[in-house]
Design a protein around this motif. Structure first.
Motif, short mmCIF file in Angstrom:
data_model
loop_
_atom_site.label_atom_id
_atom_site.label_comp_id
_atom_site.label_asym_id
_atom_site.label_seq_id
_atom_site.Cartn_x
_atom_site.Cartn_y
_atom_site.Cartn_z
N ARG A 173 17.33 -10.81 50.14
CA ARG A 173 17.22 -12.11 50.79
C ARG A 173 17.27 -11.94 52.31
N ARG A 174 16.50 -12.76 52.97
CA ARG A 174 16.51 -12.74 54.43
C ARG A 174 17.89 -13.12 54.95
N ARG A 175 18.26 -12.58 56.09
CA ARG A 175 19.52 -12.97 56.73
C ARG A 175 19.36 -14.33 57.41
N PRO A 176 20.40 -15.17 57.40
CA PRO A 176 20.29 -16.45 58.11
C PRO A 176 20.18 -16.24 59.62
N ARG A 177 19.30 -17.01 60.24
CA ARG A 177 19.20 -17.02 61.70
C ARG A 177 19.97 -18.22 62.21
N VAL A 178 20.93 -17.96 63.05
CA VAL A 178 21.85 -19.01 63.48
C VAL A 178 21.75 -19.20 64.99
N ALA A 179 21.64 -20.45 65.41
CA ALA A 179 21.72 -20.78 66.83
C ALA A 179 23.13 -21.30 67.10
N ARG A 232 19.40 -32.65 73.52
CA ARG A 232 18.46 -32.84 72.41
C ARG A 232 17.26 -31.90 72.56
N GLU A 233 16.73 -31.82 73.78
CA GLU A 233 15.57 -30.95 74.02
C GLU A 233 15.89 -29.49 73.75
N MET A 234 17.07 -29.09 74.20
CA MET A 234 17.48 -27.69 74.02
C MET A 234 17.58 -27.36 72.54
N VAL A 235 18.15 -28.25 71.75
CA VAL A 235 18.33 -27.99 70.33
C VAL A 235 17.00 -28.05 69.60
N VAL A 236 16.22 -29.09 69.87
CA VAL A 236 14.94 -29.25 69.17
C VAL A 236 14.05 -28.02 69.39
N GLY A 237 14.14 -27.46 70.60
CA GLY A 237 13.30 -26.31 70.93
C GLY A 237 13.58 -25.07 70.10
N VAL A 238 14.79 -24.95 69.54
CA VAL A 238 15.12 -23.72 68.81
C VAL A 238 15.20 -23.92 67.31
N LEU A 239 15.17 -25.17 66.85
CA LEU A 239 15.40 -25.40 65.42
C LEU A 239 14.37 -24.71 64.54
N ALA A 240 13.12 -24.68 64.97
CA ALA A 240 12.06 -24.12 64.13
C ALA A 240 12.31 -22.66 63.79
N GLU A 241 12.94 -21.92 64.70
CA GLU A 241 13.14 -20.48 64.45
C GLU A 241 14.51 -20.16 63.85
N LEU A 287 19.06 -31.15 58.46
CA LEU A 287 18.12 -31.51 59.52
C LEU A 287 16.73 -31.75 58.92
N GLY A 288 15.93 -32.49 59.66
CA GLY A 288 14.62 -32.86 59.17
C GLY A 288 13.77 -31.67 58.76
N GLY A 289 13.83 -30.58 59.52
CA GLY A 289 13.00 -29.41 59.24
C GLY A 289 13.52 -28.54 58.12
N GLY A 290 14.61 -28.92 57.47
CA GLY A 290 15.14 -28.12 56.36
C GLY A 290 16.37 -27.30 56.72
#
Lengths: 405, 405
Positions: A173-179, A232-241, A287-290
């Motif tokens: 399994r892939r490792r979780p990527r955490v911000a 909000r901008e800072m968080v939204v920018g990294v959520l996808a990865e 979160l919306g993106g899963g």
């Protein structure tokens, strides 16, 4: 300023809710060198038997047991990787080294310590029946046998087994990527001199270590801006990865708390307060993106205790661990555990061996800001709310963080 | 070929001898981000007190307890990082947020849940004495207090503490640099098809994982050449940059064994055989340049068991761990442990919780080549040599590798 309207959730219920909402991450292939600590994503079945041939367990002489005791001609050698050619003649022995193939016709190995070597011959004593000192083909592992189960963590023996069976890569399994982000206008970077009312951001370093121990890859976002839109901008920018957002601070009820409104705007807050001490303002959202988001309290002990109770099991489930929880062991309370009136308290203890038992001693003041209560702690002891507490001498179940030496 | 002339050393004596010859490695400075799992090289003393100021534990109102119950004018706010300016006037309250500085003159904090807010004033009920809901300066840590002792491992709480006290870098022991080599003409690389009498080099991957778990930096040298001079050159070339050489295979008594003569030529062999099952050919040497060398047996279980018994404690001592050994716990034997006649056997077991006890179950055939006996094993149970063995139901001390979930 107003009191929080989030319901106070029982910590066991909150932990269950978090696990229910936690996905298991996708499968990826890794090399054996990168496999340590990863979790198998599929059962591993032996494609062939081990050992693949009858292999000597010792250095000595391969013989035919039927030849019995006496002098035998040394007809050659079977070294590891260089088998004896052809069949062993009757009345002959083959020198054999540990790991060497038992020659065809030979059915036992006599250790070098037990023979007398004499030029081109060897004298074998009485009492060496067939079947000694070698490993039979398939005796360690039969072809088709289930070797490792999906969900097992890969340690030294497991990786050795995979190599021995010829698997250079494994599905894990892939490792979780955490911000990871710290919030709080009072925070300064370590190395800076705090001004009036300021303190060093210590949670970043504590949580970074805790996240690594849990097997994740961490992006440190650092100190969050204190303006809602910038945050909000800072968080939204990294959520996808990232699979997970972990914040500390900013989840209490004050007018300057930014995290809960942010998470409400990005998805759904399922837990906004828990009946846990320390850690009441713990927040969990999908979160919306899963992805998942954990809003941890700002006090250092609160953030690490809620990490242990809610976040770490979630991160371990993501990685596929069959058992994502810390192990539990019975320990004898070496102190009188005073309870909180209305919250389960996770008291921090050290353990010492006394005879056959583990005895738990309090790490001192359990204040939510006192990190010394967690430094060197071996375990967490959950103390239920109510008037009673737990008497010294009682056996309780403790969450084991580490064992005493 | 001749029997080994190295004396058979008791494993406890050999382990002690290894530790006596093991140096503690030099000190280096690391950042907090690189500190996880490292061992402090010096005591950490608090250069200042924590918290540095009286800090609110909740969101609410800071008041003078002497003002008693009733309506108070809200004179301002003390948010985290933005203290209330000046002293709190009599008959007034200051809005205060978690982590905010208690204003001069205020001596207690009333939670927001407990007051009635009414425009520019707030109504405080009866029964709020001085000293509530804030952390006193120095209550978590006094200036000059010993925070962490030399030899303590740095985990989440310890790194958080170091950050909170303003240490961006810490003095720790250097990690051991280990060169890892497999010997044996029968070995092929994983992914290659073994020919007759050949097997895959699995020890490399098992030992690589075990070495990483032990906190070392590993250089994988791969398969050693089978010619003494080429082998010697390869090893000599890397010794200067490494603290430890670990080899597997090539330490039995056969004519093709290369490791013992090599180590004799490079330094002094202190242990050449041990009364250990599996792992009799275990070899330990000190090298001319100050390094250590461990010649582990070639059978997979033998190499990992001797790693656990001799090598891991040495590597942990190098890193400065106060307690370099695996923890031990009492466990109830769930099987009849049959002994070896003349060697201490480290039997591999799984553990399960039964009521308040840990019960040890054998992992099956304990053959030195059967890695399945170590896969998923939670502990090693030393069974002393002799005719007796250990009856099922006996409580024994086990070396704990991991705890059951």
């Amino acid at each position: 300023m107003r009191a929080s309207t989030y319901p106070l959730v029982d910590p066991a219920e909150a932990a269950e809710l978090v696990l229910e909402r936690t996905p298991v991450l996708p499968v990826e292939e890794v090399s054996l060198a990168a496999g340590w600590g990863r979790v198998l994503a599929e059962d591993l079945v032996a494609p062939s038997q081990l050992p693949p041939f009858p292999a000597s367990a010792v250095d000595g002489y391969a013989v035919r047991a039927a030849d019995g005791a006496g002098r035998l001609r040394v007809a050659g050698e079977s070294a590891a990787g260089r088998p004896f050619e052809g069949a062993l003649p009757e009345g002959a022995a083959a020198r054999i080294l540990t790991g060497g193939v038992l020659p065809v016709g030979a059915d036992t190995v006599v250790m070098v310590e037990d023979v007398v070597e004499d030029g081109d011959s060897v004298v074998v004593p009485e009492g060496f029946p067939a079947g000694r000192n070698f490993h039979r083909p398939g005796s360690d592992l039969r072809q088709g046998e289930l070797v490792l189960r999906r969900g097992e963590a890969l340690g030294a023996a497991e990786l050795g087994l995979a190599a021995a069976l010829g698997f250079p890569r494994l599905s894990v399994r892939r490792r979780p990527r955490v911000a990871l982000m710290s919030t709080g206008d009072e925070l300064v970077e370590v190395g800076q001199e705090p001004g009036p009312g300021q303190i060093v951001d210590s949670n970043r370093w504590a949580l970074l270590a805790a996240l690594r121990e849990a097997g994740t890859e961490v992006t440190v976002l650092g100190l969050a801006p204190d303006r809602p839109e910038a945050l909000r901008e800072m968080v939204v920018g990294v959520l996808a990865e990232h699979d997970v957002l972990v914040t500390s601070g900013g989840v209490s009820v004050g007018t300057h708390d930014l995290v809960k409104p942010l998470l409400e705007s990005l998805g759904e807050v399922h837990v906004g307060r828990v009946k846990l001490k320390p850690g009441k303002p713990f927040t969990f959202a999908t979160l919306g993106g899963g992805g998942l988001a954990f809003g941890l309290p700002g006090f250092p002990v609160s953030s690490l205790v809620t990490f242990e109770v809610f976040v770490r099991p979630s991160l371990r489930k993501m990685q596929g661990f069959a058992q994502p929880q810390r192990p539990r062991l019975p320990v004898r309370l070496g102190y009188e555990a005073r309870p909180s009136a209305d919250r389960t308290e996770y008291q921090r203890v050290t353990l010492i061996r006394e005879g056959g038992e583990l005895v738990a001693r309090s790490t001192g003041s359990q204040s939510s800001s006192r990190l010394m209560s967690l430094a060197g702690a071996h375990a967490l002891v959950p103390v239920p709310p109510g008037p009673q507490g737990i008497s010294a001498g009682t056996i309780v179940e403790a969450l084991i963080l580490s064992l005493p030496g």
